[in-house]
Motif scaffolding. Structure first.
Motif, mmCIF file in Angstrom:
data_model
loop_
_atom_site.group_PDB
_atom_site.id
_atom_site.type_symbol
_atom_site.label_atom_id
_atom_site.label_comp_id
_atom_site.label_asym_id
_atom_site.label_seq_id
_atom_site.Cartn_x
_atom_site.Cartn_y
_atom_site.Cartn_z
ATOM 1 N N GLY A 129 0.816 -1.346 0.050
ATOM 2 C CA GLY A 129 0.165 -0.083 0.196
ATOM 3 C C GLY A 129 0.913 1.163 0.055
ATOM 4 N N MET A 130 1.906 1.114 0.631
ATOM 5 C CA MET A 130 2.715 2.432 0.771
ATOM 6 C C MET A 130 3.325 2.683 -0.657
ATOM 7 S SD MET A 130 5.689 3.220 3.720
ATOM 8 C CE MET A 130 6.466 1.740 3.287
ATOM 9 N N ILE A 131 3.992 1.461 -1.194
ATOM 10 C CA ILE A 131 4.490 1.656 -2.430
ATOM 11 C C ILE A 131 3.540 2.094 -3.682
ATOM 12 C CG2 ILE A 131 5.670 0.409 -4.491
ATOM 13 C CD1 ILE A 131 7.417 0.964 -1.974
ATOM 14 N N GLY A 132 2.360 1.789 -3.432
ATOM 15 C CA GLY A 132 1.077 2.098 -4.468
ATOM 16 C C GLY A 132 0.797 3.519 -4.094
ATOM 17 N N ALA A 133 0.682 3.999 -3.341
ATOM 18 C CA ALA A 133 0.424 5.062 -2.851
ATOM 19 C C ALA A 133 1.307 6.295 -3.001
ATOM 20 C CB ALA A 133 -0.139 5.480 -1.389
ATOM 21 N N PHE A 134 2.547 6.225 -3.186
ATOM 22 C CA PHE A 134 3.773 7.076 -3.399
ATOM 23 C C PHE A 134 3.308 7.704 -4.818
ATOM 24 C CE2 PHE A 134 7.092 5.518 -0.451
ATOM 25 C CZ PHE A 134 7.033 6.684 0.444
ATOM 26 N N GLY A 135 3.405 6.810 -5.919
ATOM 27 C CA GLY A 135 3.321 7.375 -7.107
ATOM 28 C C GLY A 135 2.457 8.426 -7.439
ATOM 29 N N LEU A 177 1.444 -16.288 -0.749
ATOM 30 C CA LEU A 177 0.155 -15.641 -0.365
ATOM 31 C C LEU A 177 0.726 -14.425 0.393
ATOM 32 C CD1 LEU A 177 -2.614 -15.922 0.462
ATOM 33 C CD2 LEU A 177 -1.894 -16.639 2.836
ATOM 34 N N ILE A 178 1.871 -13.856 1.157
ATOM 35 C CA ILE A 178 2.203 -12.743 1.604
ATOM 36 C C ILE A 178 2.535 -11.973 0.350
ATOM 37 C CG2 ILE A 178 2.867 -13.908 3.573
ATOM 38 C CD1 ILE A 178 5.713 -13.515 2.701
ATOM 39 N N ASN A 179 2.918 -12.385 -0.823
ATOM 40 C CA ASN A 179 3.459 -11.490 -2.039
ATOM 41 C C ASN A 179 2.151 -11.208 -2.679
ATOM 42 O OD1 ASN A 179 6.436 -11.412 -2.743
ATOM 43 N ND2 ASN A 179 6.025 -13.615 -1.967
ATOM 44 N N ALA A 180 0.850 -12.023 -2.570
ATOM 45 C CA ALA A 180 -0.351 -11.659 -3.186
ATOM 46 C C ALA A 180 -0.924 -10.552 -2.433
ATOM 47 C CB ALA A 180 -1.254 -12.655 -2.963
ATOM 48 N N PHE A 181 -0.659 -10.574 -0.971
ATOM 49 C CA PHE A 181 -1.001 -9.545 -0.113
ATOM 50 C C PHE A 181 -0.107 -8.114 -0.567
ATOM 51 C CE2 PHE A 181 -3.879 -12.422 1.933
ATOM 52 C CZ PHE A 181 -4.785 -11.440 2.648
ATOM 53 N N PHE A 182 0.717 -8.192 -0.914
ATOM 54 C CA PHE A 182 1.515 -6.818 -1.174
ATOM 55 C C PHE A 182 1.080 -6.473 -2.517
ATOM 56 C CE2 PHE A 182 4.729 -4.730 -3.956
ATOM 57 C CZ PHE A 182 5.431 -4.078 -2.939
ATOM 58 N N THR A 183 0.528 -6.906 -3.569
ATOM 59 C CA THR A 183 -0.117 -6.689 -4.396
ATOM 60 C C THR A 183 -1.397 -6.020 -4.192
ATOM 61 O OG1 THR A 183 0.972 -8.167 -5.795
ATOM 62 C CG2 THR A 183 -0.897 -7.108 -6.811
ATOM 63 N N LEU A 184 -2.189 -6.827 -3.346
ATOM 64 C CA LEU A 184 -3.463 -6.262 -2.795
ATOM 65 C C LEU A 184 -3.376 -4.811 -2.196
ATOM 66 C CD1 LEU A 184 -6.640 -6.871 -2.062
ATOM 67 C CD2 LEU A 184 -5.589 -7.634 0.056
ATOM 68 N N GLY A 185 -2.248 -4.691 -1.321
ATOM 69 C CA GLY A 185 -2.092 -3.105 -0.889
ATOM 70 C C GLY A 185 -1.932 -2.019 -1.852
ATOM 71 N N ALA A 186 -1.143 -2.544 -2.982
ATOM 72 C CA ALA A 186 -0.680 -1.627 -3.933
ATOM 73 C C ALA A 186 -1.973 -1.476 -4.912
ATOM 74 C CB ALA A 186 0.504 -2.301 -4.739
ATOM 75 N N PHE A 187 -2.904 -2.447 -5.058
ATOM 76 C CA PHE A 187 -3.939 -1.960 -5.867
ATOM 77 C C PHE A 187 -5.211 -1.450 -5.109
ATOM 78 C CE2 PHE A 187 -8.383 -3.824 -6.161
ATOM 79 C CZ PHE A 187 -8.519 -3.726 -7.504
ATOM 80 N N VAL A 188 -5.157 -1.381 -3.820
ATOM 81 C CA VAL A 188 -6.272 -0.680 -3.051
ATOM 82 C C VAL A 188 -5.939 1.020 -2.954
ATOM 83 C CG1 VAL A 188 -7.592 -0.389 -1.049
ATOM 84 C CG2 VAL A 188 -7.125 -2.474 -1.995
ATOM 85 N N THR A 189 -4.587 1.415 -2.359
ATOM 86 C CA THR A 189 -4.120 2.573 -2.059
ATOM 87 C C THR A 189 -4.296 3.416 -3.175
ATOM 88 O OG1 THR A 189 -1.892 1.756 -2.193
ATOM 89 C CG2 THR A 189 -2.910 2.050 -0.076
ATOM 90 N N ALA A 198 -4.174 7.844 -11.005
ATOM 91 C CA ALA A 198 -4.179 6.856 -10.055
ATOM 92 C C ALA A 198 -4.778 5.808 -10.057
ATOM 93 C CB ALA A 198 -4.603 7.779 -8.704
ATOM 94 N N MET A 199 -6.007 5.822 -10.803
ATOM 95 C CA MET A 199 -6.732 4.480 -11.171
ATOM 96 C C MET A 199 -5.716 3.720 -12.211
ATOM 97 S SD MET A 199 -9.609 4.534 -9.271
ATOM 98 C CE MET A 199 -10.148 3.186 -10.060
ATOM 99 N N MET A 200 -5.143 4.344 -12.924
ATOM 100 C CA MET A 200 -4.250 3.555 -14.040
ATOM 101 C C MET A 200 -3.166 2.835 -13.226
ATOM 102 S SD MET A 200 -2.594 4.940 -17.409
ATOM 103 C CE MET A 200 -4.248 5.476 -17.884
ATOM 104 N N THR A 201 -2.624 3.470 -12.176
ATOM 105 C CA THR A 201 -1.687 2.946 -11.271
ATOM 106 C C THR A 201 -2.235 1.601 -10.532
ATOM 107 O OG1 THR A 201 -0.458 5.024 -10.823
ATOM 108 C CG2 THR A 201 -0.131 3.324 -9.582
ATOM 109 N N SER A 202 -3.214 1.816 -9.994
ATOM 110 C CA SER A 202 -4.096 0.542 -9.325
ATOM 111 C C SER A 202 -4.341 -0.480 -10.456
ATOM 112 C CB SER A 202 -5.363 1.188 -8.945
ATOM 113 O OG SER A 202 -6.019 0.021 -8.367
ATOM 114 N N ASN A 203 -4.707 -0.204 -11.877
ATOM 115 C CA ASN A 203 -4.970 -1.147 -12.727
ATOM 116 C C ASN A 203 -3.525 -2.031 -13.212
ATOM 117 O OD1 ASN A 203 -7.518 -0.659 -12.821
ATOM 118 N ND2 ASN A 203 -7.459 0.825 -14.468
ATOM 119 N N PHE A 204 -2.332 -0.985 -13.088
ATOM 120 C CA PHE A 204 -1.040 -1.561 -13.485
ATOM 121 C C PHE A 204 -0.643 -2.676 -12.237
ATOM 122 C CE2 PHE A 204 3.492 -1.356 -11.969
ATOM 123 C CZ PHE A 204 4.023 -1.643 -13.161
ATOM 124 N N TRP A 205 -1.092 -2.393 -11.041
ATOM 125 C CA TRP A 205 -0.673 -3.320 -9.894
ATOM 126 C C TRP A 205 -1.416 -4.548 -10.293
ATOM 127 C CZ3 TRP A 205 3.766 -3.432 -7.757
ATOM 128 C CH2 TRP A 205 4.266 -2.232 -7.260
#
Length: 334
Positions: free
Chosen positions: A23-29, A147-159, A322-329
């Protein structure tokens, strides 16, 4: 050994931590444009801040690798792994809380470095501790690492979606995404202090077991020699049984020849296979490192600068980028 329930609880904790990191990495950009307006930093200064954050992340990764090596070698370490994890989760919470509302360029840069360092430690810690938690069950081990890597992507997708929502409805503000991450980090840090760290089979422990096994084998050999010497002494007194000598001698000689040849063959096999195995291992690690370098470089470069590129080069709104960044993840997880 810990129970399966304990391993599952540890995995759930690591999933939440990886969700925070993603989530932190996803929100930075998507937040860089807002950071620029609120702090007055230019694109060059922001780029330098991102670089410093990534270098701090590398430092945290190296620090955890050194710490994990000490634990695995059996040396006495004053800090429990979950205690170290909780400390860096608190640092993450501090960084996210400040990033949500700061208007100082220096503070922004300092918090990006702090959060990057904590990210490096917690990211490496979750992967290593998951392996240790499921050390006795390789099938669950592989599944939980995925599974833990999938949750990393989940955070980057939501933020990024939270950033887009707050930019649109909360008057050009980005604090909700970072403050939610801060709250989750505090809760995870609290849980980490109350959950016992997974055990690990240390090198010293394995060496001790090997010594015990060798001692047992030696005692068994001594026992066989004593029994053989007793039987030979009885034969010397009373004479061999009819037909026993002719049967015993070839069998003993054959066993002696096989025993003398086996260590030599084993040593030769280990010498020949050892060098080739070491070369294959080094080549494999080199290839994985090169792949990881380019894959992670492309992944983080695109996710960090996609929003700014779309705003400045294509005239798109920050919410859309921002939505495009979410789609990227999302595409990355596929």
């Amino acid at each position: 050994p810990r129970s399966r329930r304990h391993a599952l609880l540890c995995t759930a904790l690591y999933c939440s931590v990886m969700c925070i990191n993603g989530g932190m990495i996803g929100a930075f950009g998507p937040s860089l444009e807002c950071f620029q307006r609120s702090t007055g930093l230019g694109q060059g200064a922001l780029g330098t801040s991102v670089l410093q954050s990534r270098l701090a992340k590398l430092g945290g990764t190296v620090l955890w690798a050194w710490y994990a090596t000490l634990i695995h070698s059996g040396k006495r370490v004053g800090m429990d792994p979950h205690t170290a994890l909780s400390i860096h989760l608190v640092l993450t919470a501090m960084g996210c809380a400040v990033l949500g509302f700061t208007q100082s360029g220096f503070t922004l840069q300092a918090m990006m470095v702090l959060s990057g360092f904590a990210y490096g430690v917690t990211d490496s810690a979750c992967a290593q501790l998951t392996i240790w938690a499921w050390e006795d069950d390789p099938r669950w081990q592989r599944g939980c690492v995925a599974l833990i890597n999938a949750f990393f992507t989940l955070g980057a997708f939501v933020t990024p979606m939270l950033v887009a929502f707050s930019l649109h409805y909360l008057n050009d503000s980005i604090w909700p995404a970072f403050h939610i991450l801060s709250v989750i980090a505090i809760v995870s840090a609290t849980l980490a202090t109350r959950l016992q760290s997974p055990g690990v089979h240390t090198v010293g422990h394995n060496a001790k077991n090997s010594f015990s096994d060798a001692s047992g084998a030696f005692e068994s050999d001594v026992g066989e020699v004593e029994l053989e010497s007793r039987s030979l002494g009885e034969e010397a007194k009373h004479g061999p049984a009819p037909g026993s000598l002719s049967k015993r001698k070839p069998h003993g000689l054959a066993e002696h020849d096989e025993a003398s040849r086996a260590p030599e063959a084993g040593c030769c096999d280990r010498r020949g296979g050892g060098d080739a195995g070491d070369k294959r291992t080094r080549l494999f690690l080199l290839c994985i490192s090169v792949i990881g370098f380019f894959a992670n470089g492309c992944e983080h470069a695109v996710a960090t600068w996609l929003s700014s590129y779309g705003v400045h080069s294509s005239g798109l709104t920050e919410e859309k980028m921002a939505m495009m960044t979410s789609n990227f993840w999302t595409a990355m997880s596929a």
